[in-house]
Design a protein around this motif. Structure first.
Motif, short mmCIF file in Angstrom:
data_model
loop_
_atom_site.label_atom_id
_atom_site.label_comp_id
_atom_site.label_asym_id
_atom_site.label_seq_id
_atom_site.Cartn_x
_atom_site.Cartn_y
_atom_site.Cartn_z
N ASP A 16 39.81 -25.25 -27.36
CA ASP A 16 38.36 -25.34 -27.16
C ASP A 16 37.99 -26.82 -27.03
N ILE A 17 37.40 -27.17 -25.92
CA ILE A 17 37.04 -28.58 -25.67
C ILE A 17 36.06 -29.10 -26.74
N ALA A 18 35.32 -28.19 -27.36
CA ALA A 18 34.36 -28.60 -28.39
C ALA A 18 35.01 -28.77 -29.76
N ASN A 28 32.42 -32.92 -20.42
CA ASN A 28 31.64 -31.69 -20.29
C ASN A 28 31.59 -31.27 -18.82
N ALA A 29 31.80 -29.97 -18.56
CA ALA A 29 31.59 -29.41 -17.21
C ALA A 29 30.11 -29.03 -17.15
N ALA A 30 29.31 -29.99 -16.73
CA ALA A 30 27.85 -29.89 -16.89
C ALA A 30 27.18 -29.17 -15.73
N THR A 35 21.57 -29.56 -19.04
CA THR A 35 21.13 -28.64 -20.10
C THR A 35 22.35 -27.87 -20.61
N THR A 36 22.12 -27.15 -21.69
CA THR A 36 23.20 -26.28 -22.16
C THR A 36 23.33 -25.13 -21.16
N GLY A 37 24.38 -24.38 -21.24
CA GLY A 37 24.59 -23.27 -20.30
C GLY A 37 25.67 -22.41 -20.90
N GLY A 38 26.53 -21.86 -20.06
CA GLY A 38 27.65 -21.08 -20.60
C GLY A 38 28.89 -21.94 -20.66
N GLY A 39 30.03 -21.32 -20.84
CA GLY A 39 31.34 -21.99 -20.76
C GLY A 39 31.42 -23.27 -21.57
N VAL A 40 31.99 -24.29 -20.93
CA VAL A 40 32.21 -25.58 -21.58
C VAL A 40 30.89 -26.19 -22.06
N PHE A 119 39.82 -33.43 -20.93
CA PHE A 119 39.11 -32.79 -19.82
C PHE A 119 39.27 -31.27 -19.87
N PRO A 120 38.21 -30.53 -19.57
CA PRO A 120 38.38 -29.11 -19.27
C PRO A 120 38.70 -28.99 -17.77
N ALA A 121 38.93 -27.77 -17.30
CA ALA A 121 39.19 -27.56 -15.87
C ALA A 121 37.84 -27.43 -15.16
N ILE A 122 37.27 -28.61 -14.83
CA ILE A 122 35.92 -28.69 -14.25
C ILE A 122 35.81 -27.81 -12.99
N SER A 123 34.71 -27.12 -12.86
CA SER A 123 34.35 -26.28 -11.69
C SER A 123 35.11 -24.96 -11.58
N THR A 124 36.08 -24.71 -12.46
CA THR A 124 36.91 -23.51 -12.25
C THR A 124 36.37 -22.25 -12.94
N GLY A 125 35.21 -22.38 -13.57
CA GLY A 125 34.60 -21.20 -14.22
C GLY A 125 33.47 -20.67 -13.35
N VAL A 126 32.25 -20.85 -13.84
CA VAL A 126 31.05 -20.39 -13.12
C VAL A 126 31.01 -20.94 -11.68
N PHE A 127 31.50 -22.17 -11.47
CA PHE A 127 31.40 -22.80 -10.15
C PHE A 127 32.48 -22.32 -9.17
N ALA A 163 46.80 -18.20 -18.73
CA ALA A 163 47.12 -18.27 -17.30
C ALA A 163 46.85 -19.68 -16.76
N ASP A 164 45.70 -20.26 -17.14
CA ASP A 164 45.37 -21.62 -16.68
C ASP A 164 46.35 -22.63 -17.28
N LEU A 165 46.71 -22.43 -18.54
CA LEU A 165 47.67 -23.33 -19.19
C LEU A 165 48.99 -23.34 -18.43
N1 AR6 Z 1 36.89 -25.12 -23.88
C1 AR6 Z 1 37.69 -25.36 -22.82
N2 AR6 Z 1 37.59 -24.71 -21.63
C2 AR6 Z 1 36.61 -23.79 -21.53
C3 AR6 Z 1 35.72 -23.48 -22.59
C4 AR6 Z 1 35.89 -24.19 -23.82
N3 AR6 Z 1 35.11 -23.98 -24.88
N4 AR6 Z 1 34.85 -22.51 -22.15
C5 AR6 Z 1 35.19 -22.22 -20.88
N5 AR6 Z 1 36.26 -22.98 -20.50
P1 AR6 Z 1 32.69 -23.59 -16.82
P2 AR6 Z 1 32.10 -24.94 -14.27
C6 AR6 Z 1 36.95 -23.04 -19.19
O1 AR6 Z 1 32.06 -22.34 -16.29
O2 AR6 Z 1 32.89 -23.99 -13.48
C7 AR6 Z 1 27.91 -23.84 -17.22
O3 AR6 Z 1 27.06 -22.79 -17.47
C8 AR6 Z 1 36.66 -21.93 -18.22
O4 AR6 Z 1 37.53 -20.84 -18.46
O5 AR6 Z 1 32.36 -24.03 -18.19
O6 AR6 Z 1 32.21 -26.42 -13.97
C9 AR6 Z 1 27.19 -25.14 -16.88
O7 AR6 Z 1 25.93 -25.20 -17.47
C10 AR6 Z 1 36.94 -22.59 -16.89
O8 AR6 Z 1 38.34 -22.58 -16.62
O9 AR6 Z 1 32.35 -24.86 -15.85
C11 AR6 Z 1 27.13 -25.13 -15.38
O10 AR6 Z 1 25.99 -24.48 -14.89
C12 AR6 Z 1 36.54 -24.05 -17.12
O11 AR6 Z 1 36.49 -24.21 -18.53
C13 AR6 Z 1 28.36 -24.36 -14.95
O12 AR6 Z 1 28.69 -23.54 -16.06
C14 AR6 Z 1 35.21 -24.45 -16.53
O13 AR6 Z 1 34.26 -23.39 -16.67
C15 AR6 Z 1 29.54 -25.25 -14.68
O14 AR6 Z 1 30.59 -24.49 -14.13
#
Ligand code: AR6
Length: 175
Positions: A16-18, A28-30, A35-40, A119-127, A163-165
């Protein structure tokens, strides 16, 4: 898994990046409004507390590829570097913009003489950025930047899924 490249220890691990207490600056993948959001971003803001958003507010909005640095508030680190990754399929050229996130984050960490960054994997979640492609861009960028950094001793990639690891481990194995 760890490997030392040009005196910088590169580590890939699941977590967990946090919750990276041994790291000086976490990324932070901002979102554009910081603002706050989901994921990272959700994990970082909820662990840091509302003071983080108060500090972020005057720095927003940011554009894809940009980064800003703040304090860490209740997180166990010294700094948070907020990067806005590209939304895959919308923000182009996506590869350049994603690379700029890593590049700008390392530039800020160097300015503050940071010794360790995660670093987390920026952009690979919601984006929606495909993970293998994003992994290649993150490694290519950090490998190009590392020779320019005087202070960094450790760079950690924190992945959220097994899988990402595996994808990051395979990439680290290759370099
Ligand atoms: N620690 C490490 N990695 C994580 C965590 C965590 N706690 N939570 C998720 N991941 P994302 P993005 C992984 O969606 O694609 C937000 O709502 C996740 O599985 O956090 O850059 C923001 O507010 C994925 O592989 O970031 C933005 O609107 C990776 O981190 C938007 O999402 C990135 O997922 C940014 O989207």
């Amino acid at each position: 898994m760890k490997k030392t490249i040009q005196n910088v220890e590169i580590e890939v691990s699941k977590g967990d990046i946090a919750n990276q207490p041994e790291i000086e600056a976490v990324v932070n993948a901002a979102n554009a409004q910081l603002t706050t959001g989901g994921g990272v971003a959700g994990a970082i803001h909820s662990a840091a507390g509302p003071g983080l958003y108060e500090e972020c507010k005057p720095l927003a909005p940011i554009s894809p590829g940009e980064a800003v640095i703040t304090g860490s508030h209740k997180l166990p680190n010294k700094y948070v570097i907020h990067c806005l990754g590209p939304v895959y399929g919308r923000d182009n050229p996506a590869d350049k913009l994603l690379g700029n996130c890593y590049k700008n984050a390392l530039k800020y960490s160097e300015d503050k003489q940071v010794k360790s960054v995660a670093f987390p994997a920026i952009s690979t979640g919601v984006f929606g950025y495909p993970i293998k492609e994003a992994t290649r861009i993150s490694f290519n960028t950090i490998l190009a930047e590392i020779p320019k950094l005087k202070h960094l001793q450790k760079l950690k990639f924190v992945l959220f899924s097994e899988a990402d690891l595996k994808i990051y481990e395979a990439m680290l194995d290759e370099v």
